[in-house]
Design an enzyme around this catalytic site. Structure first.
Site, PDB file in Angstrom:
ATOM      1  N   THR A 107       0.824  -1.216   0.000  1.00  0.00           N
ATOM      2  CA  THR A 107       0.000   0.000   0.000  1.00  0.00           C
ATOM      3  C   THR A 107       0.859   1.268   0.000  1.00  0.00           C
ATOM      4  O   THR A 107       0.359   2.353  -0.277  1.00  0.00           O
ATOM      5  CB  THR A 107      -0.880   0.052   1.263  1.00  0.00           C
ATOM      6  OG1 THR A 107      -0.009   0.140   2.408  1.00  0.00           O
ATOM      7  CG2 THR A 107      -1.752  -1.196   1.388  1.00  0.00           C
ATOM      8  N   ASP A 199      17.672   1.278  -1.366  1.00  0.00           N
ATOM      9  CA  ASP A 199      17.047   1.223  -0.039  1.00  0.00           C
ATOM     10  C   ASP A 199      18.032   1.754   1.009  1.00  0.00           C
ATOM     11  O   ASP A 199      19.056   1.125   1.287  1.00  0.00           O
ATOM     12  CB  ASP A 199      16.650  -0.225   0.289  1.00  0.00           C
ATOM     13  CG  ASP A 199      15.808  -0.304   1.548  1.00  0.00           C
ATOM     14  OD1 ASP A 199      16.281   0.181   2.609  1.00  0.00           O
ATOM     15  OD2 ASP A 199      14.686  -0.824   1.490  1.00  0.00           O
TER      16      ASP A 199
HETATM   17  C1  PRP Z   1      12.061   4.138   4.058  1.00  0.00           C
HETATM   18  C2  PRP Z   1      12.649   5.502   4.367  1.00  0.00           C
HETATM   19  C3  PRP Z   1      11.459   6.288   4.830  1.00  0.00           C
HETATM   20  C4  PRP Z   1      10.362   5.734   3.957  1.00  0.00           C
HETATM   21  C5  PRP Z   1      10.131   6.703   2.844  1.00  0.00           C
HETATM   22  O1  PRP Z   1      11.875   3.417   5.214  1.00  0.00           O
HETATM   23  O2  PRP Z   1      13.680   5.458   5.294  1.00  0.00           O
HETATM   24  O3  PRP Z   1      11.167   6.124   6.198  1.00  0.00           O
HETATM   25  O4  PRP Z   1      10.827   4.478   3.438  1.00  0.00           O
HETATM   26  O5  PRP Z   1       9.056   6.331   2.120  1.00  0.00           O
HETATM   27  P1  PRP Z   1       7.723   7.209   2.030  1.00  0.00           P
HETATM   28  O6  PRP Z   1       8.147   8.632   1.827  1.00  0.00           O
HETATM   29  O7  PRP Z   1       7.045   6.624   0.830  1.00  0.00           O
HETATM   30  O8  PRP Z   1       6.950   7.004   3.299  1.00  0.00           O
HETATM   31  P2  PRP Z   1      11.389   1.892   5.180  1.00  0.00           P
HETATM   32  O9  PRP Z   1       9.916   1.804   5.250  1.00  0.00           O
HETATM   33  O10 PRP Z   1      12.047   1.195   4.035  1.00  0.00           O
HETATM   34  O11 PRP Z   1      11.915   1.331   6.550  1.00  0.00           O
HETATM   35  P3  PRP Z   1      13.402   1.163   7.078  1.00  0.00           P
HETATM   36  O12 PRP Z   1      13.943   2.535   7.325  1.00  0.00           O
HETATM   37  O13 PRP Z   1      13.195   0.408   8.330  1.00  0.00           O
HETATM   38  O14 PRP Z   1      14.208   0.408   6.059  1.00  0.00           O
HETATM   39  N1  URA Z   2      12.822   4.113   0.865  1.00  0.00           N
HETATM   40  C1  URA Z   2      14.112   3.928   0.468  1.00  0.00           C
HETATM   41  O1  URA Z   2      14.954   3.486   1.247  1.00  0.00           O
HETATM   42  N2  URA Z   2      14.419   4.252  -0.792  1.00  0.00           N
HETATM   43  C2  URA Z   2      13.541   4.742  -1.670  1.00  0.00           C
HETATM   44  O2  URA Z   2      13.909   5.039  -2.819  1.00  0.00           O
HETATM   45  C3  URA Z   2      12.209   4.926  -1.226  1.00  0.00           C
HETATM   46  C4  URA Z   2      11.882   4.604   0.045  1.00  0.00           C
END
Ligand code: PRP
Ligand code: URA
Length: 208
Positions: A107, A199
């Site tokens: 989502t 990521d």
């Molecule tokens: C990533 C990133 C942000 C989010 C950004 O975290 O560090 O928190 O995605 O995406 P958005 O702007 O679409 O919300 P992730 O959910 O991958 O978790 P992590 O930091 O634990 O890897």
């Molecule tokens: N979270 C990440 O870590 N990378 C992206 O490009 C988007 C969300």
């Protein structure tokens, strides 16, 4: 009022370029996250208030100033964690309040899993730290949590932002200035920033 501040500093560009490179190893990646975060913090705190303070130098009195506000760093777990040390280099007394959110892969909505904020706010200014502003869902949800907590002066610091995420955060929280290392082209079909860096959590923690 919407505010978008994208760094034009050559050092930020230089370091971001190495950060994006897929051959950059986690150790170097973490070092760069820290360094770029410090550079962006310098820009994001430019208008914070100081109060007058007089000190004695070996030569006499000097009128200076000290930071007026108590500052809270709010890293969004996990990826925001790596930014804390860089900001602490500049603001060693800052409190750190963690917010745990992950993005549901299907989502793309943020799901909260950690929040230990006390009842009343303990800081006057919050710097929300997260490297990636993709859809903007995680950032907007975190700012909402902090506003509910009672903090009025909130700023977002991120390394990379997509136009979609910047627009989302601006629309939901037009009072929150956004400070970024770079504004990228777009999101891809699975919500990743392009060209981005992949990521950010996996690249810092070696879990990719
Ligand atoms: C990533 C990133 C942000 C989010 C950004 O975290 O560090 O928190 O995605 O995406 P958005 O702007 O679409 O919300 P992730 O959910 O991958 O978790 P992590 O930091 O634990 O890897
Ligand atoms: N979270 C990440 O870590 N990378 C992206 O490009 C988007 C969300």
């Amino acid at each position: 009022m919407a505010q978008e501040n994208v760094s034009t500093h050559p050092m930020v560009l230089h370091k971001l370029t190495i950060l994006r490179d897929k051959s950059t190893e986690p150790r170097k990646f973490r070092e760069l996250v820290k360094e770029i975060s410090a550079l962006l913090t310098y820009e994001a705190t430019r208008d914070l208030h100081t109060i007058k303070k007089v000190v004695e130098t070996p030569m006499g009195k000097a009128e200076g100033g000290e930071m007026e506000d108590t500052i809270g760093l709010v890293p969004i777990l996990r990826a925001g964690l790596g930014m804390v040390d860089g900001v602490w280099e500049l603001i060693p007394d800052a409190q750190v309040w963690h917010i745990g959110l992950f993005r549901d892969e299907k989502t793309l909505q943020p799901v909260q899993y950690y929040n230990k904020l006390p009842l009343a706010p303990t800081v006057g200014v919050c710097l929300v730290l997260d490297p990636m502003l993709a859809t903007g869902g995680s950032a907007a949800a975190t700012v909402s949590i902090l506003k509910e907590w009672g903090v009025k002066n909130i700023r977002y610091i991120g390394l990379l932002g997509a136009p979609e995420g910047i627009q989302h955060l601006n629309q939901e929280h037009p009072d929150v200035p956004i400070f970024l290392g770079a504004k990228d082209e777009r999101l891809n079909e699975i919500g990743y920033i392009v060209p981005g860096l992949g990521d950010a959590g996996d690249r810092q923690f070696g879990t990719g």
